[in-house]
Design an enzyme around this catalytic site. Structure first.
Site, short mmCIF file in Angstrom:
data_model
loop_
_atom_site.label_atom_id
_atom_site.label_comp_id
_atom_site.label_asym_id
_atom_site.label_seq_id
_atom_site.Cartn_x
_atom_site.Cartn_y
_atom_site.Cartn_z
N LYS A 141 2.31 -3.32 7.34
CA LYS A 141 2.59 -3.50 5.90
C LYS A 141 4.03 -3.07 5.59
O LYS A 141 4.72 -3.72 4.82
CB LYS A 141 1.61 -2.69 5.04
CG LYS A 141 0.18 -3.19 5.04
CD LYS A 141 -0.01 -4.56 4.45
CE LYS A 141 0.18 -4.64 2.96
NZ LYS A 141 -0.20 -5.96 2.40
N THR A 154 0.83 -1.21 0.00
CA THR A 154 0.00 0.00 0.00
C THR A 154 0.86 1.26 0.00
O THR A 154 2.00 1.24 0.47
CB THR A 154 -0.89 0.00 1.27
OG1 THR A 154 -1.43 1.30 1.47
CG2 THR A 154 -0.10 -0.35 2.52
N ASP A 155 0.30 2.35 -0.49
CA ASP A 155 1.01 3.64 -0.43
C ASP A 155 1.07 4.18 1.00
O ASP A 155 1.82 5.12 1.28
CB ASP A 155 0.36 4.66 -1.38
CG ASP A 155 -1.09 4.99 -1.03
OD1 ASP A 155 -1.66 4.35 -0.12
OD2 ASP A 155 -1.66 5.89 -1.68
N GLU A 156 0.27 3.57 1.91
CA GLU A 156 0.22 4.11 3.28
C GLU A 156 1.54 3.94 4.01
O GLU A 156 1.77 4.61 5.02
CB GLU A 156 -0.95 3.48 4.04
CG GLU A 156 -2.25 3.72 3.32
CD GLU A 156 -3.51 3.37 4.10
OE1 GLU A 156 -3.48 3.37 5.33
OE2 GLU A 156 -4.54 3.12 3.44
N TYR A 195 -1.81 -0.53 10.96
CA TYR A 195 -1.93 -1.20 9.65
C TYR A 195 -0.73 -0.89 8.78
O TYR A 195 -0.05 -1.79 8.28
CB TYR A 195 -3.22 -0.76 8.95
CG TYR A 195 -3.25 -1.08 7.47
CD1 TYR A 195 -3.26 -2.40 7.02
CD2 TYR A 195 -3.25 -0.05 6.50
CE1 TYR A 195 -3.26 -2.69 5.65
CE2 TYR A 195 -3.26 -0.34 5.15
CZ TYR A 195 -3.27 -1.66 4.72
OH TYR A 195 -3.26 -1.96 3.38
P1 NAD Z 1 -9.57 -7.54 2.28
O1 NAD Z 1 -9.55 -7.26 3.75
O2 NAD Z 1 -10.79 -7.28 1.50
O3 NAD Z 1 -9.16 -9.06 2.02
C1 NAD Z 1 -8.12 -9.70 2.71
C2 NAD Z 1 -8.23 -11.19 2.45
O4 NAD Z 1 -7.14 -11.85 3.14
C3 NAD Z 1 -9.51 -11.83 2.99
O5 NAD Z 1 -10.05 -12.73 2.05
C4 NAD Z 1 -9.07 -12.55 4.24
O6 NAD Z 1 -9.86 -13.70 4.55
C5 NAD Z 1 -7.65 -12.95 3.86
N1 NAD Z 1 -6.79 -13.18 5.05
C6 NAD Z 1 -6.67 -12.35 6.11
N2 NAD Z 1 -5.82 -12.90 7.01
C7 NAD Z 1 -5.39 -14.08 6.46
C8 NAD Z 1 -4.50 -15.10 6.90
N3 NAD Z 1 -3.87 -15.01 8.08
N4 NAD Z 1 -4.29 -16.16 6.10
C9 NAD Z 1 -4.93 -16.26 4.90
N5 NAD Z 1 -5.80 -15.35 4.45
C10 NAD Z 1 -6.02 -14.27 5.23
O7 NAD Z 1 -8.32 -6.71 1.72
P2 NAD Z 1 -8.13 -6.03 0.30
O8 NAD Z 1 -8.68 -4.66 0.36
O9 NAD Z 1 -8.59 -6.96 -0.75
O10 NAD Z 1 -6.53 -5.90 0.26
C11 NAD Z 1 -5.72 -6.92 -0.33
C12 NAD Z 1 -4.26 -6.49 -0.26
O11 NAD Z 1 -4.09 -5.27 -0.96
C13 NAD Z 1 -3.75 -6.23 1.15
O12 NAD Z 1 -2.43 -6.73 1.23
C14 NAD Z 1 -3.77 -4.72 1.29
O13 NAD Z 1 -2.78 -4.28 2.19
C15 NAD Z 1 -3.45 -4.31 -0.14
N6 NAD Z 1 -3.97 -2.98 -0.54
C16 NAD Z 1 -5.27 -2.68 -0.37
C17 NAD Z 1 -5.75 -1.45 -0.81
C18 NAD Z 1 -7.22 -1.08 -0.67
O14 NAD Z 1 -7.58 0.04 -1.00
N7 NAD Z 1 -8.09 -1.97 -0.24
C19 NAD Z 1 -4.87 -0.53 -1.40
C20 NAD Z 1 -3.52 -0.89 -1.56
C21 NAD Z 1 -3.09 -2.13 -1.14
P1 TYD Z 2 -10.76 3.95 4.22
O1 TYD Z 2 -11.69 3.53 3.15
O2 TYD Z 2 -10.87 3.32 5.57
O3 TYD Z 2 -9.28 3.79 3.63
P2 TYD Z 2 -7.85 4.28 4.22
O4 TYD Z 2 -8.02 4.70 5.62
O5 TYD Z 2 -7.02 3.04 4.10
O6 TYD Z 2 -7.40 5.38 3.32
O7 TYD Z 2 -10.90 5.52 4.40
C1 TYD Z 2 -10.72 6.42 3.32
C2 TYD Z 2 -10.83 7.83 3.87
O8 TYD Z 2 -12.18 8.06 4.29
C3 TYD Z 2 -9.97 8.07 5.11
O9 TYD Z 2 -9.50 9.42 5.06
C4 TYD Z 2 -10.95 7.90 6.27
C5 TYD Z 2 -12.26 8.38 5.69
N1 TYD Z 2 -13.49 7.72 6.19
C6 TYD Z 2 -14.56 8.50 6.63
O10 TYD Z 2 -14.50 9.75 6.64
N2 TYD Z 2 -15.70 7.86 7.03
C7 TYD Z 2 -15.81 6.50 7.05
O11 TYD Z 2 -16.87 5.97 7.45
C8 TYD Z 2 -14.70 5.72 6.58
C9 TYD Z 2 -14.79 4.21 6.58
C10 TYD Z 2 -13.57 6.38 6.16
#
Ligand code: NAD
Ligand code: TYD
Length: 356
Positions: free
Chosen positions: A166, A137-139, A162
């Site tokens: 990561k 992630t960019d975070e 988080y």
């Molecule tokens: P998500 O929470 O929707 O899905 C995570 C999946 O991992 C789930 O299916 C869960 O059951 C599985 N999981 C969790 N713990 C596990 C374990 N111990 N063993 C096996 N499986 C396990 O997450 P997502 O949003 O799909 O994110 C996927 C990846 O992308 C993550 O690594 C996250 O850091 C990265 N990412 C997410 C975003 C975003 O905006 N969602 C952005 C950049 C990077």
């Molecule tokens: P989120 O979707 O949790 O992603 P991340 O924190 O990983 O960027 O949140 C996106 C942005 O929206 C973040 O600045 C927090 C804000 N946010 C709200 O204002 N209200 C909400 O209910 C949620 C879930 C997030």
């Protein structure tokens, strides 16, 4: 161009992972096997892939329930399927949850990544043409002020449990490359949105609350900025990287699409007002400013020139179109929403998918 045969996708039942499995099996010419390893936490949902399971299970798609921290399980899978590629999505992924309870983030994101790396290092000792791709992630780069961007060279400065977990996993992946010569690639992506996103992240929370006419909780002053990317564009980038990316390299992936949270929530309200034939301002009245998230990162913005120039990737879905697609998806998947929100889904899983 790498030729991938047996890909272990971790976290393939989650939001991005499930979209990735679907993308590879339906939109690429991949002819090998995908083995989806997922623990099925609250965020993992096999319904995300039930049609894929029906069409392709046992041919080129295999589901395995298990924990990435379980080294015996991982070892068995490497042997059973002769894994040559790992694409590692599995993680605890929600910042708010990491603030309430960081332990699982440390276990899954750090120890789980370590366990996968150790198995890969051992099993691939004498193998060539293998790859460990780490999805991050960019975070990890921290928080930006009003200007500037995250580059691949930006120093790490994670600020939530988080992002710290990561960042730690990213460092381990790089360390395994430098110390043991493990062939790795890594990607750091901005905020994703699209179908199958668990309704705890901003966009699905807002869409569902609008539908149910519940308060729309905006954290702090609503002026935090995120860079949004449609999930399939993230996945096409990951696919380009695993096929053509340079071993040992990190690639930033981003939407080049910055939005203040409050402006995004206004846009969602306006789109839903039109879609549900409500008068202008009907849903906006639901917006409620709530207490800010502790340590809330102010602004994320990705520079993804390296990926564009070196691998020829580009975003393909603009935000307006992507939001419309996402809204329509949530409007037409009421059962999916009900199941996730009612807990029935969990019972179904317990009945149907015991540890194999
Ligand atoms: P998500 O929470 O929707 O899905 C995570 C999946 O991992 C789930 O299916 C869960 O059951 C599985 N999981 C969790 N713990 C596990 C374990 N111990 N063993 C096996 N499986 C396990 O997450 P997502 O949003 O799909 O994110 C996927 C990846 O992308 C993550 O690594 C996250 O850091 C990265 N990412 C997410 C975003 C975003 O905006 N969602 C952005 C950049 C990077
Ligand atoms: P989120 O979707 O949790 O992603 P991340 O924190 O990983 O960027 O949140 C996106 C942005 O929206 C973040 O600045 C927090 C804000 N946010 C709200 O204002 N209200 C909400 O209910 C949620 C879930 C997030």
């Amino acid at each position: 161009m790498r030729s991938l045969k047996n890909i272990l996708v971790t976290g393939g039942a989650g939001f991005i992972g499930a979209n990735f499995v679907r993308f590879v099996l339906e939109k690429t010419d991949f002819k090998g096997r995908i083995i989806n390893l997922d623990k099925l936490t609250y965020a993992g949902n096999l319904e995300n892939l039930s049609d894929i399971e029906e069409k392709t299970a046992g041919k080129n798609y295999f589901f395995e329930k298990g924990d990435i921290c379980d080294s015996e399980k991982i070892k068995t899978l490497f042997e059973k399927y002769d894994i040559d590629t790992v694409i590692h999505f599995a993680a605890e992924s929600h910042v708010d949850r990491s603030i309430h309870g960081p332990k699982e983030f440390i276990e899954t994101n750090i120890m789980g990544t370590f366990t996968l790396l150790e198995t890969a290092r051992t099993y691939w000792k004498d193998k060539k043409e293998v790859l460990f791709h780490h999805v991050s992630t960019d975070e990890v780069y921290g928080s930006l002020g009003e200007t500037g961007f995250f580059y691949e060279t930006t120093p790490y400065d994670p600020r939530s449990p988080y992002s710290a977990s990561k960042a730690s996993s990213d460092h381990l992946v790089n360390a395994y490359h430098h110390t043991y010569g493990l062939p790795v690639t890594m990607s750091n992506c901005s905020n994703n949105y699209g179908p199958y996103q668990f309704p705890e992240k901003l966009i699905p929370v807002m869409i569902l609350n609008i539908l149910n006419e519940k308060n729309l909780p905006v954290y702090g002053d609503g002026k935090n900025i995120r860079d949004w990317l449609f999930v399939e564009d993230h996945n096409s980038a990951v696919w380009e990287i695993v096929k053509k990316g340079k071993t040992g390299e990190t690639y930033n992936i981003g939407g080049e699409n910055e939005w203040e949270n409050i402006k995004l929530v206004h846009t969602l309200c306006e789109k839903m007002e039109k879609r549900m034939k409500k008068e202008s301002g009907y849903y906006k009245k639901l917006i409620t400013y709530v207490k800010d998230r502790p340590g809330h990162d102010r602004r994320y913005a990705i520079n993804c020139d390296k990926l564009k120039k070196e691998l020829g990737w580009n975003q393909s879905v603009d935000f307006n179109q992507g939001l419309d697609l996402t809204i329509e998806w949530y409007l037409s998947h009421n059962e999916w929403i009900q199941n996730i929100q009612s807990g029935e889904y969990r019972n179904w899983i317990e009945k149907n998918y015991q540890e194999r």
